[in-house]
Scaffold this motif. Sequence first.
Motif, PDB file in Angstrom:
ATOM      1  N   GLY A  86      -8.484 -60.937 -67.893  1.00 39.26           N
ATOM      2  CA  GLY A  86      -7.838 -60.062 -68.846  1.00 39.26           C
ATOM      3  C   GLY A  86      -7.262 -60.761 -70.048  1.00 39.26           C
ATOM      4  O   GLY A  86      -6.529 -60.134 -70.805  1.00 39.26           O
ATOM      5  N   HIS A  87      -7.531 -62.058 -70.262  1.00 39.35           N
ATOM      6  CA  HIS A  87      -6.997 -62.725 -71.446  1.00 39.35           C
ATOM      7  C   HIS A  87      -7.889 -63.903 -71.826  1.00 39.35           C
ATOM      8  O   HIS A  87      -8.641 -64.433 -71.005  1.00 39.35           O
ATOM      9  CB  HIS A  87      -5.568 -63.205 -71.190  1.00 39.35           C
ATOM     10  N   ARG A  88      -7.797 -64.250 -73.095  1.00 31.85           N
ATOM     11  CA  ARG A  88      -8.513 -65.428 -73.605  1.00 31.85           C
ATOM     12  C   ARG A  88      -7.602 -66.136 -74.592  1.00 31.85           C
ATOM     13  O   ARG A  88      -7.090 -65.521 -75.530  1.00 31.85           O
ATOM     14  CB  ARG A  88      -9.818 -65.026 -74.276  1.00 31.85           C
ATOM     15  N   ILE A  89      -7.425 -67.430 -74.365  1.00 28.53           N
ATOM     16  CA  ILE A  89      -6.550 -68.239 -75.205  1.00 28.53           C
ATOM     17  C   ILE A  89      -7.403 -69.265 -75.939  1.00 28.53           C
ATOM     18  O   ILE A  89      -8.101 -70.071 -75.318  1.00 28.53           O
ATOM     19  CB  ILE A  89      -5.469 -68.951 -74.358  1.00 28.53           C
ATOM     20  N   VAL A  90      -7.364 -69.202 -77.249  1.00 29.04           N
ATOM     21  CA  VAL A  90      -8.066 -70.165 -78.094  1.00 29.04           C
ATOM     22  C   VAL A  90      -7.116 -71.333 -78.358  1.00 29.04           C
ATOM     23  O   VAL A  90      -5.946 -71.129 -78.704  1.00 29.04           O
ATOM     24  CB  VAL A  90      -8.518 -69.523 -79.417  1.00 29.04           C
ATOM     25  N   ALA A  91      -7.602 -72.530 -78.192  1.00 29.39           N
ATOM     26  CA  ALA A  91      -6.761 -73.715 -78.354  1.00 29.39           C
ATOM     27  C   ALA A  91      -6.202 -73.786 -79.769  1.00 29.39           C
ATOM     28  O   ALA A  91      -6.830 -73.311 -80.727  1.00 29.39           O
ATOM     29  CB  ALA A  91      -7.563 -74.973 -78.047  1.00 29.39           C
ATOM     30  N   PRO A  92      -5.015 -74.335 -79.932  1.00 31.07           N
ATOM     31  CA  PRO A  92      -4.471 -74.507 -81.290  1.00 31.07           C
ATOM     32  C   PRO A  92      -5.441 -75.282 -82.173  1.00 31.07           C
ATOM     33  O   PRO A  92      -6.090 -76.241 -81.738  1.00 31.07           O
ATOM     34  CB  PRO A  92      -3.173 -75.286 -81.044  1.00 31.07           C
ATOM     35  N   ASP A  93      -5.547 -74.840 -83.418  1.00 31.53           N
ATOM     36  CA  ASP A  93      -6.478 -75.400 -84.410  1.00 31.53           C
ATOM     37  C   ASP A  93      -7.936 -75.203 -84.025  1.00 31.53           C
ATOM     38  O   ASP A  93      -8.834 -75.805 -84.634  1.00 31.53           O
ATOM     39  CB  ASP A  93      -6.209 -76.899 -84.630  1.00 31.53           C
ATOM     40  N   GLY A  94      -8.200 -74.358 -83.035  1.00 29.75           N
ATOM     41  CA  GLY A  94      -9.579 -74.124 -82.616  1.00 29.75           C
ATOM     42  C   GLY A  94     -10.167 -72.830 -83.108  1.00 29.75           C
ATOM     43  O   GLY A  94     -11.294 -72.494 -82.751  1.00 29.75           O
ATOM     44  N   SER A  95      -9.423 -72.091 -83.938  1.00 34.11           N
ATOM     45  CA  SER A  95      -9.920 -70.798 -84.407  1.00 34.11           C
ATOM     46  C   SER A  95     -11.185 -70.916 -85.250  1.00 34.11           C
ATOM     47  O   SER A  95     -12.112 -70.104 -85.084  1.00 34.11           O
ATOM     48  CB  SER A  95      -8.826 -70.052 -85.184  1.00 34.11           C
ATOM     49  N   PRO A  96     -11.310 -71.888 -86.189  1.00 35.48           N
ATOM     50  CA  PRO A  96     -12.561 -71.976 -86.960  1.00 35.48           C
ATOM     51  C   PRO A  96     -13.790 -72.165 -86.077  1.00 35.48           C
ATOM     52  O   PRO A  96     -14.827 -71.526 -86.306  1.00 35.48           O
ATOM     53  CB  PRO A  96     -12.319 -73.188 -87.869  1.00 35.48           C
ATOM     54  N   THR A  97     -13.690 -73.010 -85.070  1.00 35.14           N
ATOM     55  CA  THR A  97     -14.824 -73.206 -84.163  1.00 35.14           C
ATOM     56  C   THR A  97     -15.100 -71.956 -83.345  1.00 35.14           C
ATOM     57  O   THR A  97     -16.262 -71.592 -83.113  1.00 35.14           O
ATOM     58  CB  THR A  97     -14.553 -74.400 -83.236  1.00 35.14           C
ATOM     59  N   PHE A  98     -14.046 -71.310 -82.898  1.00 32.80           N
ATOM     60  CA  PHE A  98     -14.193 -70.085 -82.105  1.00 32.80           C
ATOM     61  C   PHE A  98     -14.869 -68.987 -82.913  1.00 32.80           C
ATOM     62  O   PHE A  98     -15.710 -68.232 -82.399  1.00 32.80           O
ATOM     63  CB  PHE A  98     -12.819 -69.647 -81.612  1.00 32.80           C
ATOM     64  N   LEU A  99     -14.537 -68.885 -84.195  1.00 36.83           N
ATOM     65  CA  LEU A  99     -15.071 -67.809 -85.026  1.00 36.83           C
ATOM     66  C   LEU A  99     -16.488 -68.082 -85.528  1.00 36.83           C
ATOM     67  O   LEU A  99     -17.185 -67.137 -85.912  1.00 36.83           O
ATOM     68  CB  LEU A  99     -14.156 -67.588 -86.235  1.00 36.83           C
ATOM     69  N   ALA A 100     -16.904 -69.327 -85.541  1.00 39.15           N
ATOM     70  CA  ALA A 100     -18.131 -69.707 -86.242  1.00 39.15           C
ATOM     71  C   ALA A 100     -19.356 -68.953 -85.736  1.00 39.15           C
ATOM     72  O   ALA A 100     -20.230 -68.578 -86.525  1.00 39.15           O
ATOM     73  CB  ALA A 100     -18.349 -71.214 -86.137  1.00 39.15           C
ATOM     74  N   GLU A 101     -19.458 -68.700 -84.444  1.00 41.47           N
ATOM     75  CA  GLU A 101     -20.669 -68.105 -83.876  1.00 41.47           C
ATOM     76  C   GLU A 101     -20.657 -66.583 -83.861  1.00 41.47           C
ATOM     77  O   GLU A 101     -21.636 -65.969 -83.450  1.00 41.47           O
ATOM     78  CB  GLU A 101     -20.883 -68.628 -82.443  1.00 41.47           C
ATOM     79  N   TYR A 102     -19.563 -65.987 -84.283  1.00 43.78           N
ATOM     80  CA  TYR A 102     -19.510 -64.521 -84.273  1.00 43.78           C
ATOM     81  C   TYR A 102     -20.381 -63.949 -85.389  1.00 43.78           C
ATOM     82  O   TYR A 102     -20.472 -64.520 -86.486  1.00 43.78           O
ATOM     83  CB  TYR A 102     -18.073 -64.041 -84.441  1.00 43.78           C
TER      84      TYR A 102
END
Length: 609
Positions: A165-181
């Motif tokens: 029920g949750h997903r935590i993106v590591a600090p400063d990891g948002s650009p990498t997380f968003l790249a493939e969307y």
Amino acid sequence: MGGPVRTMVVWCPDWPVVAAVRSGEVIDGPVAVMRANRVVAASASARAGGIRRGMRRREAQSRIGSVELIADDAGRDARWFEPVVAAIDRFTPLIEIVRPGLCQFATRGPSRYFGGDEAVVERIRDAVSSLGVGLQIGAGIRIGVADGPFAAALAARSLTAQESGHRIVAPDGSPTFLAEYPITALIVAGAERMGDARSHRRAGRLPDRHSVGSGSGSRDEVSELVDLLSRLGLSTLGSVAAITRTDMMARFGPVGVAAHRLCSGDDEAPLVPTPIPPDLAATIELDPPIDRVEAAAFVAKGLAEELHERLGHHGLACTRVRIEARTDTGVDIVRLWRHERAGAAGGLTAQGLADRVRWQLDGWLRRLADETHKASLDDQISLRADDTGSDAESDPGPDPTLQWNSRGRCIVRVTLSPDEVQPDRGRQLGLWGASGDGDDRAARVFTRLQGMLGPDAVQVPVLSGGRSVSEMVRLVPWGDDRREVLREGLEPSTDRPWPGQVPPPYPTIVHQPPLPADVRTVDGWPVVVSGRGLIDAMPAKLSISSSIMGSMGPSQRIETWAGPWPVEERWWDIQAARRHARIQVVTDAGKAYLLLVEGGQWWVEATYD
């Protein structure tokens, strides 16, 4: 400003369905919530049967014949979302309600206090799950944590019903997380950050562009940007982030820069925030205190108009509003509501402010009433325990989600203040300039009448859909947002084809109810329209009654006529099915009428002026 703020988004999918279940409107089975004749939310069982958001009513019923269709009600959704926000309020007071079913807050303080993002997530999940608000009807709750609200919202949306029920993106990891969307994520999760998008309109959350009025094309600039980027081969957020911000500005303008910020994970506040002038808050002391939802509606309308007028004097628009209330026991309660329309003109309108205040006061008053009822039950249990000597542990204790004294059930003061503002982008004035003194005086009179007689005392016509002239115009209370007129109920829209609709020019006087009439031939025989829609003889005489119970007036000679136009409506529904026909006539007195025949009886439906 120091980078994006670490944000937690709590999302309750299918919230309109959950709220309808909690309110008792539906019990079980597949459910679809409708607005403007389209599905805006569906239960898990309905989705399993093939029902999706944006479907028309008939298409949804063709997928599941037993699906229960209910009307969308934003007030109901907000009222039942209040206990969820109150449970989260135990861990942080600065919660932003984006819309019922979705809220967000900065995690820096709670994470440092409770020992990290994971610990805060677990506590919030336990607190919300313990409410018993029927979240199991939908897809549970989903929590996303990331740098910036956009990435956090995508993190919450990326979860499936089978996943955690949750997903935590590591600090400063948002650009990498968003790249493939995919680039369409700007529409799915970026609407709250960049303004409304075409997906909201397709889902029925907004009326179609031509029904909104002139100047509404800018509301689709986000979707148009996404379409253009896709045609240029930029299919992911990472591909957009790889372009320099200068090039995005040169090619796509401010909306391109806003999209680039989100795609790069640079979702932060503006570098030069607009200062909030002092003394903008609108406060009202309630004497006597209010404990009813109807009274809260009048309070909300007056405060919203006062705050909106003050903001207008400073050229500002409110994007986040702070609603404060004090109970009769001296306890203050606060909520924040966010409304961002970076791609649209301005922030919250006066009606938008009034809606949010009314929803919030409604939720608070109902919680106060529920707690008062629970307190009386606790007193009865205590008395019985004292009389019988029962164990004191039988007392269930207070509700942990309620933060004030259980004896209070009234609100004595309400304050509405802007918590975040932006420059107002203005509005289109009339041909000869701003509104005159006459318009202002009329507005004050209308407001006064509504205050004395109720909101329905002053009404204005709004175009709607339908075949008959009585369906084509709806009367709504003055001051309500006309663009949201299709919110309540499964009402038709003006952009749908309506076979059998009355052709223009339309009559100016619509009789409610229709007036009985008598149509006869030259020889005095009644004129009949057959089941095939054919008239048996030429109409020559017309008599009209002044009322339903009155006698027929003098006979008028029909000079000319046109029709008939047969209409068969809802033939699949035995109770709602109608079969009738209409003709237009002009009499020797110079009067033109729209006549309707149904079941062999003639009626004057409208008069042409």
